[in-house]
Motif scaffolding. Structure first.
Motif, PDB file in Angstrom:
ATOM      1  N   PHE A  50     -35.869 -63.967   2.592  1.00  0.00           N
ATOM      2  CA  PHE A  50     -37.244 -63.959   2.094  1.00  0.00           C
ATOM      3  C   PHE A  50     -37.410 -62.834   1.072  1.00  0.00           C
ATOM      4  N   ARG A  51     -36.855 -61.678   1.420  1.00  0.00           N
ATOM      5  CA  ARG A  51     -36.970 -60.511   0.550  1.00  0.00           C
ATOM      6  C   ARG A  51     -36.249 -60.767  -0.768  1.00  0.00           C
ATOM      7  N   SER A  52     -35.051 -61.351  -0.697  1.00  0.00           N
ATOM      8  CA  SER A  52     -34.301 -61.544  -1.936  1.00  0.00           C
ATOM      9  C   SER A  52     -34.956 -62.611  -2.812  1.00  0.00           C
ATOM     10  N   ILE A  53     -35.532 -63.638  -2.186  1.00  0.00           N
ATOM     11  CA  ILE A  53     -36.221 -64.675  -2.963  1.00  0.00           C
ATOM     12  C   ILE A  53     -37.488 -64.102  -3.603  1.00  0.00           C
ATOM     13  N   LEU A  54     -38.142 -63.263  -2.805  1.00  0.00           N
ATOM     14  CA  LEU A  54     -39.334 -62.599  -3.318  1.00  0.00           C
ATOM     15  C   LEU A  54     -38.981 -61.798  -4.579  1.00  0.00           C
ATOM     16  N   GLY A  55     -37.867 -61.056  -4.495  1.00  0.00           N
ATOM     17  CA  GLY A  55     -37.418 -60.256  -5.631  1.00  0.00           C
ATOM     18  C   GLY A  55     -37.135 -61.116  -6.854  1.00  0.00           C
ATOM     19  N   GLN A  56     -36.431 -62.232  -6.634  1.00  0.00           N
ATOM     20  CA  GLN A  56     -36.084 -63.136  -7.743  1.00  0.00           C
ATOM     21  C   GLN A  56     -37.335 -63.677  -8.415  1.00  0.00           C
ATOM     22  N   VAL A  57     -38.278 -64.112  -7.601  1.00  0.00           N
ATOM     23  CA  VAL A  57     -39.490 -64.721  -8.160  1.00  0.00           C
ATOM     24  C   VAL A  57     -40.300 -63.681  -8.928  1.00  0.00           C
ATOM     25  N   MET A  58     -40.322 -62.446  -8.408  1.00  0.00           N
ATOM     26  CA  MET A  58     -41.049 -61.377  -9.106  1.00  0.00           C
ATOM     27  C   MET A  58     -40.418 -61.135 -10.481  1.00  0.00           C
ATOM     28  N   GLN A  59     -39.090 -61.160 -10.511  1.00  0.00           N
ATOM     29  CA  GLN A  59     -38.380 -60.940 -11.773  1.00  0.00           C
ATOM     30  C   GLN A  59     -38.703 -62.064 -12.767  1.00  0.00           C
ATOM     31  N   MET A  60     -38.684 -63.291 -12.254  1.00  0.00           N
ATOM     32  CA  MET A  60     -39.020 -64.438 -13.101  1.00  0.00           C
ATOM     33  C   MET A  60     -40.445 -64.299 -13.639  1.00  0.00           C
ATOM     34  N   ALA A  61     -41.334 -63.803 -12.786  1.00  0.00           N
ATOM     35  CA  ALA A  61     -42.726 -63.634 -13.188  1.00  0.00           C
ATOM     36  C   ALA A  61     -42.831 -62.606 -14.326  1.00  0.00           C
ATOM     37  N   LEU A  62     -42.027 -61.556 -14.199  1.00  0.00           N
ATOM     38  CA  LEU A  62     -42.013 -60.500 -15.208  1.00  0.00           C
ATOM     39  C   LEU A  62     -41.535 -61.062 -16.549  1.00  0.00           C
ATOM     40  N   ILE A  63     -40.439 -61.851 -16.460  1.00  0.00           N
ATOM     41  CA  ILE A  63     -39.880 -62.452 -17.687  1.00  0.00           C
ATOM     42  C   ILE A  63     -40.908 -63.393 -18.311  1.00  0.00           C
ATOM     43  N   SER A  64     -41.530 -64.200 -17.456  1.00  0.00           N
ATOM     44  CA  SER A  64     -42.468 -65.181 -18.002  1.00  0.00           C
ATOM     45  C   SER A  64     -43.695 -64.470 -18.586  1.00  0.00           C
ATOM     46  N   GLN A  65     -44.021 -63.307 -18.033  1.00  0.00           N
ATOM     47  CA  GLN A  65     -45.145 -62.539 -18.574  1.00  0.00           C
ATOM     48  C   GLN A  65     -44.819 -62.040 -19.991  1.00  0.00           C
ATOM     49  N   MET A  66     -43.541 -61.606 -20.146  1.00  0.00           N
ATOM     50  CA  MET A  66     -43.128 -61.134 -21.460  1.00  0.00           C
ATOM     51  C   MET A  66     -43.117 -62.276 -22.470  1.00  0.00           C
TER      52      MET A  66
END
Lengths: 259, 317
Positions: free
Chosen positions: A36-52
């Protein structure tokens, strides 16, 4: 019904009187937290990229809680493949090894009651595992508001999927007196049902490709994860479960004849 | 109570039981005697409905084992060769589980379990985990399990195996006490067990019944005649002719000469004790009598004779 309950009760007691229940539960809860933690991390990273990217290409909607829950529950389905054989390996093999099968088969119980009792006991334990995944899911609900529809269908899918695997494992445990062998064969059988997907992508003819894809035990979960309820997937898992139960029943019958 | 008719059990490669028929009356203790692998366990498993016979029928209290298996199983308490114990459970927990699957009503569960523990003297270990018990206790937990729900028929496969002499005595006493109220079929390869506990014996060898009778009759029937061995001093030809002329004597044979004394074997008529006549005859004739001993065959001899007779028949055939 009382007979079936007696068997379920004994079987659950056996799980919890031995280390197996605690080991399985601990590992499962630990792994589910980790993933759960690692998926959470991945999705947060994707969110950051998509924000950029959004700064250049304009804002794009993103369902973060949905991605997390989908990713998490799909991962759980794979972990279950590895853990379920441990729940079913001893169901009949231990009875055969210790001779207690002779008690069950000479008691005023029908073979069907014995089979259903064992099946429901393992199914109950599986449901406990499934419920334990609500711990990380609760965190998701605490900090966001995911759409509940796809989560409910995902859990329904996981339930049906788990029951089918339990029935297969139950059947395999009737074939041997050795729990380890039962676990390894169950594991192998489940892996085959999982990996036919890979074979399917390389298949030559479209018919065999379709058939192999249909047999793949995980491919039927995709729609449930997306929030789509389709009768064909429900029927697939229920049939697999019934085949497993039927084979178990027949195997017990043949056990009697062979002695 | 139990009617076994022409039961045959074939496995892929061998015949385990062939054309076995017998009846057990209500309240009787029937002993199944035979060497290991003779078909005792298979026959018992067929009666309990654990495995179906390839041929023939078994009825228990009027119910066919194949057609009404549940009715039959309700009437049978069964102790398999290896007591079927869930060793991780406590004695009480285990017996409560068995009571439940045997259909003991909820309100009688506790009293029923307490009762069988009392009868098999395992009350003192009721809260212990079965795995930690001695072999004797485990065996008695197995017997207690068979007694649950007070079944009219008890099938006990080697009930005294692995017990020490005191426990063996207790279990035999328990089985004897069960007679009358319960019909008991027990198997064993220990001969004195049969002589001490059973009303009737079935000797089974290589899947076939070779004899059925009471232990006493079996001995008489097989002995054929009373055999007496004597050691006398005197003129051997005169002794032989005079003894042969005696009423009740079938045959006299000389076995050996030792230091001028003669060892003879006298065969008397069935069920006729000629020992005192024999002694008088010898003393009256002025011969010296050194030894007089009747040699009854034990069930062990009979058993060996029966099972080996079969063997030599086979070799002749």
């Amino acid at each position: 019904m009382r007979n079936i309950l007696a068997i379920i009760e004994r079987e659950l007691r056996a799980y919890f009187n031995s280390p197996i229940a605690y080991v399985v539960l601990t590992i499962f809860v630990f792994l589910s937290g980790l993933f759960f933690r690692s998926i959470l991390g991945q999705v947060m990273q994707m969110a950051l990229i998509s924000q950029m990217q959004a700064q250049q290409l304009g804002p794009r909607p993103m369902d973060m809680p949905g991605m997390i829950s989908r990713g998490f529950l799909s991962t759980m389905s794979v972990i279950m493949l590895f853990i379920m054989p441990m729940l079913t390996m001893g169901l009949f093999s231990e009875e055969k090894k210790r001779g207690t099968i002779e008690l069950l088969l000479t008691s005023p119980l029908t073979d069907l009651q014995v089979v259903l009792g064992k099946f429901l006991a393992a199914a109950t334990f599986f449901i406990i595992l499934l419920v334990s995944t609500w711990i990380p899911m609760a965190a998701l609900y605490l900090y966001s508001s995911p759409a509940s529809g796809p989560i409910l269908t995902a859990y329904l899918g996981l339930l049906l999927y788990g029951l089918a695997i339990v029935a297969i494992g139950l059947f395999i445990s009737t074939l041997t007196e050795n729990q380890i062998i039962a676990a390894v064969i169950s594991f192998g059988a489940i892996m085959v049902l999982w990996l036919v997907d890979v074979v399917a992508t390389n298949a030559e003819s479209p018919t065999s490709k379709g058939l192999l894809t249909y047999l793949s035990i995980l491919s039927h979960l995709d729609d449930f994860m997306k929030g789509v309820l389709s009768t064909s997937h429900i029927i697939f898992y229920i049939s697999l479960m019934l085949v497993g139960l039927f084979l178990t029943y027949r195997s017990i019958d043949s056990l009697r004849w062979r002695g | 109570m139990i009617t076994v008719q022409n039961v045959t059990k074939r496995y892929a490669t061998k015949m385990a039981v062939e054309g076995v028929s017998f009846q057990v009356e209500k309240g009787e203790i029937l002993g199944f005697l035979g060497p290991n692998g003779a078909g005792k366990t298979t026959t018992m498993r067929i009666i309990t409905g654990y495995m179906p016979a390839s041929d023939g029928t078994v009825r228990v209290d009027g119910f066919d084992v194949f057609e009404n298996p549940i009715d039959v199983r309700r009437r049978i308490g069964y102790l398999p060769e290896n007591p079927p114990l869930y060793v991780e459970m406590t004695v009480t927990g285990y017996l409560r589980f068995v009571a439940k699957i045997k259909g003991v009503p909820k309100e009688r569960l506790d009293s029923e379990v307490a009762d069988v523990m009392e009868r098999t003297s395992i009350t003192d270990v009721k809260d212990r985990v079965i795995a930690k018990l001695s072999k004797g206790y485990k065996q008695r937990v197995g017997i207690a399990q068979a007694l649950l729900n007070d079944p009219p028929v008890l099938i006990l496969d080697e009930p005294t195996i692995g017990l020490d002499p005191k426990q063996i005595h207790e279990v035999r006493q328990l089985i004897k006490d069960l007679a009358g109220k319960h019909t008991v079929v027990l198997s064993t390869h220990i001969l004195p067990e049969v002589e001490q506990t059973c009303h009737r014996v079935i000797i089974i060898d290589r899947g076939k019944i070779v004899a059925v009778d009471t232990p006493q009759n079996l001995r008489l029937q097989l002995q054929g005649a009373e055999r007496i061995s004597i050691e006398v001093q005197g003129p051997v030809s005169e002794i032989l002719s005079k003894l042969r002329a005696m009423p009740g004597v079938v045959d006299v044979r000389k076995i050996a000469d030792i230091d001028g004394r003669h060892r003879l074997e006298v065969e008397g008529e069935l069920r006729k004790d000629i020992r005192s006549d024999l002694a008088r005859m010898i003393v009256q004739n002025g011969w010296g009598l050194y030894e007089l001993q009747s040699s009854t065959m034990s069930l062990e001899d009979i058993f060996l004779k029966l099972t080996t007779a079969e063997e030599s028949e086979k070799q002749n055939a």
